[in-house]
Design an enzyme around this catalytic site. Structure first.
Site, PDB file in Angstrom:
ATOM      1  N   GLY A   1       0.853  -1.194   0.000  1.00 27.72           N
ATOM      2  CA  GLY A   1       0.000   0.000   0.000  1.00 27.72           C
ATOM      3  C   GLY A   1       0.880   1.232   0.000  1.00 27.72           C
ATOM      4  O   GLY A   1       1.997   1.209  -0.520  1.00 27.72           O
TER       5      GLY A   1
ATOM      6  N   ILE B   1       2.457   2.807   2.533  1.00 26.17           N
ATOM      7  CA  ILE B   1       3.714   2.669   3.284  1.00 26.17           C
ATOM      8  C   ILE B   1       4.594   1.597   2.635  1.00 26.17           C
ATOM      9  O   ILE B   1       5.805   1.787   2.485  1.00 26.17           O
ATOM     10  CB  ILE B   1       3.414   2.344   4.768  1.00 26.17           C
ATOM     11  CG1 ILE B   1       2.724   3.555   5.422  1.00 26.17           C
ATOM     12  CG2 ILE B   1       4.692   1.994   5.522  1.00 26.17           C
ATOM     13  CD1 ILE B   1       2.179   3.302   6.827  1.00 26.17           C
TER      14      ILE B   1
ATOM     15  N   ARG C   1      -3.570  -8.126  -1.073  1.00 24.53           N
ATOM     16  CA  ARG C   1      -4.804  -8.827  -1.446  1.00 24.53           C
ATOM     17  C   ARG C   1      -4.956  -8.857  -2.953  1.00 24.53           C
ATOM     18  O   ARG C   1      -5.468  -9.803  -3.530  1.00 24.53           O
ATOM     19  CB  ARG C   1      -6.011  -8.125  -0.810  1.00 24.53           C
ATOM     20  CG  ARG C   1      -6.117  -8.374   0.660  1.00 24.53           C
ATOM     21  CD  ARG C   1      -7.189  -7.558   1.266  1.00 24.53           C
ATOM     22  NE  ARG C   1      -6.946  -6.129   1.133  1.00 24.53           N
ATOM     23  CZ  ARG C   1      -7.550  -5.194   1.841  1.00 24.53           C
ATOM     24  NH1 ARG C   1      -8.454  -5.543   2.727  1.00 24.53           N
ATOM     25  NH2 ARG C   1      -7.269  -3.914   1.687  1.00 24.53           N
TER      26      ARG C   1
ATOM     27  N   ILE D   1       6.260  -3.178  10.874  1.00 23.84           N
ATOM     28  CA  ILE D   1       5.907  -1.803  11.247  1.00 23.84           C
ATOM     29  C   ILE D   1       4.395  -1.603  11.106  1.00 23.84           C
ATOM     30  O   ILE D   1       3.922  -0.472  11.177  1.00 23.84           O
ATOM     31  CB  ILE D   1       6.655  -0.735  10.405  1.00 23.84           C
ATOM     32  CG1 ILE D   1       6.521  -0.984   8.911  1.00 23.84           C
ATOM     33  CG2 ILE D   1       8.118  -0.651  10.806  1.00 23.84           C
ATOM     34  CD1 ILE D   1       5.248  -0.653   8.266  1.00 23.84           C
TER      35      ILE D   1
ATOM     36  N   ARG E   1       0.997  -3.871  12.246  1.00 22.28           N
ATOM     37  CA  ARG E   1       0.267  -4.138  13.477  1.00 22.28           C
ATOM     38  C   ARG E   1       0.739  -5.481  14.028  1.00 22.28           C
ATOM     39  O   ARG E   1       0.951  -6.430  13.254  1.00 22.28           O
ATOM     40  CB  ARG E   1      -1.251  -4.222  13.209  1.00 22.28           C
ATOM     41  CG  ARG E   1      -1.942  -2.894  13.012  1.00 22.28           C
ATOM     42  CD  ARG E   1      -2.022  -2.092  14.308  1.00 22.28           C
ATOM     43  NE  ARG E   1      -2.744  -0.839  14.148  1.00 22.28           N
ATOM     44  CZ  ARG E   1      -2.193   0.355  13.919  1.00 22.28           C
ATOM     45  NH1 ARG E   1      -0.878   0.462  13.804  1.00 22.28           N
ATOM     46  NH2 ARG E   1      -2.941   1.443  13.812  1.00 22.28           N
TER      47      ARG E   1
ATOM     48  N   ASP F   1       8.266  -2.911  15.535  1.00 18.26           N
ATOM     49  CA  ASP F   1       7.788  -1.631  16.084  1.00 18.26           C
ATOM     50  C   ASP F   1       6.429  -1.813  16.746  1.00 18.26           C
ATOM     51  O   ASP F   1       5.960  -0.929  17.445  1.00 18.26           O
ATOM     52  CB  ASP F   1       7.680  -0.599  14.947  1.00 18.26           C
ATOM     53  CG  ASP F   1       7.311   0.798  15.464  1.00 18.26           C
ATOM     54  OD1 ASP F   1       7.859   1.206  16.511  1.00 18.26           O
ATOM     55  OD2 ASP F   1       6.480   1.472  14.826  1.00 18.26           O
TER      56      ASP F   1
ATOM     57  N   GLU G   1       0.019  -4.219  22.986  1.00 27.50           N
ATOM     58  CA  GLU G   1       0.840  -3.075  23.404  1.00 27.50           C
ATOM     59  C   GLU G   1       0.250  -2.401  24.635  1.00 27.50           C
ATOM     60  O   GLU G   1      -0.976  -2.322  24.755  1.00 27.50           O
ATOM     61  CB  GLU G   1       0.933  -2.078  22.240  1.00 27.50           C
ATOM     62  CG  GLU G   1       1.672  -2.658  21.061  1.00 27.50           C
ATOM     63  CD  GLU G   1       1.646  -1.764  19.836  1.00 27.50           C
ATOM     64  OE1 GLU G   1       1.148  -0.632  19.915  1.00 27.50           O
ATOM     65  OE2 GLU G   1       2.134  -2.217  18.790  1.00 27.50           O
TER      66      GLU G   1
ATOM     67  N   HIS H   1       6.461   1.251  19.232  1.00 29.00           N
ATOM     68  CA  HIS H   1       5.443   1.760  18.289  1.00 29.00           C
ATOM     69  C   HIS H   1       5.667   3.255  18.009  1.00 29.00           C
ATOM     70  O   HIS H   1       4.804   4.089  18.308  1.00 29.00           O
ATOM     71  CB  HIS H   1       4.029   1.511  18.829  1.00 29.00           C
ATOM     72  CG  HIS H   1       2.976   1.602  17.748  1.00 29.00           C
ATOM     73  ND1 HIS H   1       1.802   0.905  17.790  1.00 29.00           N
ATOM     74  CD2 HIS H   1       2.930   2.324  16.591  1.00 29.00           C
ATOM     75  CE1 HIS H   1       1.068   1.181  16.732  1.00 29.00           C
ATOM     76  NE2 HIS H   1       1.737   2.056  15.979  1.00 29.00           N
TER      77      HIS H   1
HETATM   78  P1  NAP Z   1      -2.807   1.134   2.836  1.00 27.54           P
HETATM   79  O1  NAP Z   1      -2.305   2.063   1.800  1.00 27.54           O
HETATM   80  O2  NAP Z   1      -4.247   0.918   3.013  1.00 27.54           O
HETATM   81  O3  NAP Z   1      -2.071  -0.261   2.593  1.00 27.54           O
HETATM   82  C1  NAP Z   1      -2.415  -1.429   3.276  1.00 27.54           C
HETATM   83  C2  NAP Z   1      -1.932  -2.614   2.475  1.00 27.54           C
HETATM   84  O4  NAP Z   1      -2.237  -3.792   3.241  1.00 27.54           O
HETATM   85  C3  NAP Z   1      -2.605  -2.769   1.117  1.00 27.54           C
HETATM   86  O5  NAP Z   1      -1.622  -3.047   0.151  1.00 27.54           O
HETATM   87  C4  NAP Z   1      -3.531  -3.975   1.301  1.00 27.54           C
HETATM   88  O6  NAP Z   1      -3.689  -4.755   0.156  1.00 27.54           O
HETATM   89  C5  NAP Z   1      -2.727  -4.769   2.325  1.00 27.54           C
HETATM   90  N1  NAP Z   1      -3.574  -5.717   3.043  1.00 27.54           N
HETATM   91  C6  NAP Z   1      -4.622  -5.461   3.854  1.00 27.54           C
HETATM   92  N2  NAP Z   1      -5.162  -6.609   4.296  1.00 27.54           N
HETATM   93  C7  NAP Z   1      -4.425  -7.606   3.747  1.00 27.54           C
HETATM   94  C8  NAP Z   1      -4.480  -9.022   3.802  1.00 27.54           C
HETATM   95  N3  NAP Z   1      -5.414  -9.645   4.548  1.00 27.54           N
HETATM   96  N4  NAP Z   1      -3.560  -9.730   3.095  1.00 27.54           N
HETATM   97  C9  NAP Z   1      -2.609  -9.098   2.376  1.00 27.54           C
HETATM   98  N5  NAP Z   1      -2.501  -7.754   2.280  1.00 27.54           N
HETATM   99  C10 NAP Z   1      -3.399  -7.034   2.953  1.00 27.54           C
HETATM  100  O7  NAP Z   1      -2.268   1.574   4.284  1.00 27.54           O
HETATM  101  P2  NAP Z   1      -0.897   2.295   4.658  1.00 27.54           P
HETATM  102  O8  NAP Z   1      -1.113   3.758   4.744  1.00 27.54           O
HETATM  103  O9  NAP Z   1       0.191   1.756   3.781  1.00 27.54           O
HETATM  104  O10 NAP Z   1      -0.717   1.746   6.156  1.00 27.54           O
HETATM  105  C11 NAP Z   1      -0.509   0.361   6.356  1.00 27.54           C
HETATM  106  C12 NAP Z   1      -0.610   0.013   7.825  1.00 27.54           C
HETATM  107  O11 NAP Z   1       0.532   0.471   8.527  1.00 27.54           O
HETATM  108  C13 NAP Z   1      -1.774   0.692   8.572  1.00 27.54           C
HETATM  109  O12 NAP Z   1      -2.995   0.022   8.378  1.00 27.54           O
HETATM  110  C14 NAP Z   1      -1.317   0.673  10.008  1.00 27.54           C
HETATM  111  O13 NAP Z   1      -1.821  -0.460  10.670  1.00 27.54           O
HETATM  112  C15 NAP Z   1       0.213   0.571   9.907  1.00 27.54           C
HETATM  113  N6  NAP Z   1       0.857   1.768  10.470  1.00 27.54           N
HETATM  114  C16 NAP Z   1       1.772   1.632  11.474  1.00 27.54           C
HETATM  115  C17 NAP Z   1       2.394   2.745  12.002  1.00 27.54           C
HETATM  116  C18 NAP Z   1       3.415   2.644  13.090  1.00 27.54           C
HETATM  117  O14 NAP Z   1       3.563   3.580  13.857  1.00 27.54           O
HETATM  118  N7  NAP Z   1       4.162   1.559  13.184  1.00 27.54           N
HETATM  119  C19 NAP Z   1       2.050   4.018  11.545  1.00 27.54           C
HETATM  120  C20 NAP Z   1       1.119   4.130  10.511  1.00 27.54           C
HETATM  121  C21 NAP Z   1       0.540   2.991   9.975  1.00 27.54           C
HETATM  122  P3  NAP Z   1      -4.526  -4.237  -1.130  1.00 27.54           P
HETATM  123  O15 NAP Z   1      -3.701  -3.128  -1.702  1.00 27.54           O
HETATM  124  O16 NAP Z   1      -4.571  -5.386  -2.045  1.00 27.54           O
HETATM  125  O17 NAP Z   1      -5.834  -3.753  -0.616  1.00 27.54           O
END
Ligand code: NAP
Length: 320
Positions: A160, A162, A182, A237, A239, A263, A268, A286
């Site tokens: 996605g 990130i 997905r 990084i 969840r 992270d 948590e 985190h």
């Molecule tokens: P995003 O653009 O929505 O990307 C999420 C990605 O996860 C998409 O590529 C999606 O696939 C994939 N995905 C979701 N469910 C899946 C599954 N069951 N199997 C395989 N792939 C799956 O979100 P983002 O902005 O990149 O953020 C991603 C995540 O990073 C957030 O949801 C959050 O939990 C985490 N995060 C962590 C921190 C931290 O402080 N460590 C900070 C911010 C975010 P598709 O493209 O095919 O839909």
């Protein structure tokens, strides 16, 4: 736009602790209501729950299934953070409750954190720093050799926003990039794999960047870790829920994988005590988006979403 039934501060609910700047603006500009702590919560909700129309929460706390049921007139949830897995999205969707998050503004910092963990984990930088501080180097010993970070095969689980920013950074390390999401991304120059296990089999390092929630729970299980193998590393990084944490602890203890950089954790701020004893894992609290600049941008976007809903009944960055 002006409405016959404008939303007032006593109809806006702050759920749990939020970023201090957000909390201050909610109090000063909106005179928002704060949800009381656990002991008084149910009595308060019985009396006041029906009047709440907008909730503001952190991605960590969210608006869970029970709370949402106790807010029968809720119209919108404004979430600080891009991850919204703590909120019952299914119920919100069914009831037509709108939900916003803070995408894009945190992408670079989280990707930077992933790269920090990548280098630290493969090169053993945190362990080496502990080695110096403990006086072990001064006593004449050499730090053990680590693993080369340049030129590796790296798998991104969740390409996605990130995940893509991590891939952009990895190109500078002459890596061969693979991914699983997905859906296959049209135009992506990286090799797609149909499952997390197939991805793990193909790479040296697996970086988890997939959204949390029920669909991705334990996506990385014991079989995926086994496929990564004894020379493989995992970085998370996203969840804690995306990895089977007990299986990860066992794999690190038994060295059936080489190391991990984490992270995020399943419960948590609890970190499994076994991990604290191990030198083949790097542990962060985190902090992925935790810079002054990014938190300020997240604050602005959160408040813009709230203002926009109050003014136009529309969110700026809604989750569809
Ligand atoms: P995003 O653009 O929505 O990307 C999420 C990605 O996860 C998409 O590529 C999606 O696939 C994939 N995905 C979701 N469910 C899946 C599954 N069951 N199997 C395989 N792939 C799956 O979100 P983002 O902005 O990149 O953020 C991603 C995540 O990073 C957030 O949801 C959050 O939990 C985490 N995060 C962590 C921190 C931290 O402080 N460590 C900070 C911010 C975010 P598709 O493209 O095919 O839909």
């Amino acid at each position: 736009m002006s409405y016959e039934n404008p939303i007032t501060g006593d109809q806006i609910l702050r759920v749990g602790p939020v970023n201090p700047a957000v909390a201050a603006i909610l109090a000063d500009e909106f005179q928002a209501t704060v949800l009381p702590g656990a002991e008084e919560r149910n009595a308060w909700l019985e009396e006041h729950g029906t009047r709440i129309r907008v909730a503001v929460c952190s991605g960590k706390i969210g608006v869970d299934s029970d709370l949402m049921k106790q807010l029968p007139n809720l119209e919108a949830i404004v979430n600080f953070g891009v991850g919204y897995d703590a909120t019952d999205f299914g119920q919100a969707d069914q009831r037509g409750i709108l939900l916003s998050n803070t995408p894009d503004v945190l992408t670079d910092c989280v990707a930077d954190t992933a790269m920090g963990l990548y280098l630290d984990t493969l090169r053993g930088l945190s362990a080496a720093e502990r080695f110096v501080r403990a006086g072990t180097w001064a006593s004449g010993q050499n730090f053990p050799l680590a693993t080369r970070a340049t030129g590796r095969k790296v798998g991104i689980l969740g390409l996605g926003r990130i995940g893509q920013a991590i891939a952009d950074r990895l190109e500078g390390f002459k890596t061969e990039i693979h991914y699983h999401s997905r859906s296959q991304k049209e135009g992506a120059a990286y090799q797609y794999h149909a499952s997390a296990k197939e991805l793990a089999e193909a790479v040296d390092v697996l970086i988890v960047a997939a959204a949390g929630g029920p669909d991705s729970a334990n996506l990385v299980d014991a079989s995926v870790l086994a496929a990564l193998g004894e020379n493989g590393f995992i970085i998370n990084i996203a969840r804690g829920s995306v990895i089977d944490e007990a299986a990860l602890v066992t794999a690190l203890q038994q060295k059936t994988i080489a190391g991990a950089g984490l992270d995020v954790f399943a419960r948590e701020p609890h970190v499994p005590s076994q991990l604290l004893e191990l030198d083949n894992v790097v542990l962060l609290p985190h902090l992925g988006s935790g810079t002054v600049e990014t938190r300020a941008d997240m604050t602005s976007l959160t408040i813009e979403n709230l203002r926009s809903y109050l003014k136009d009944r529309a969110l700026i960055t809604p989750i569809s």
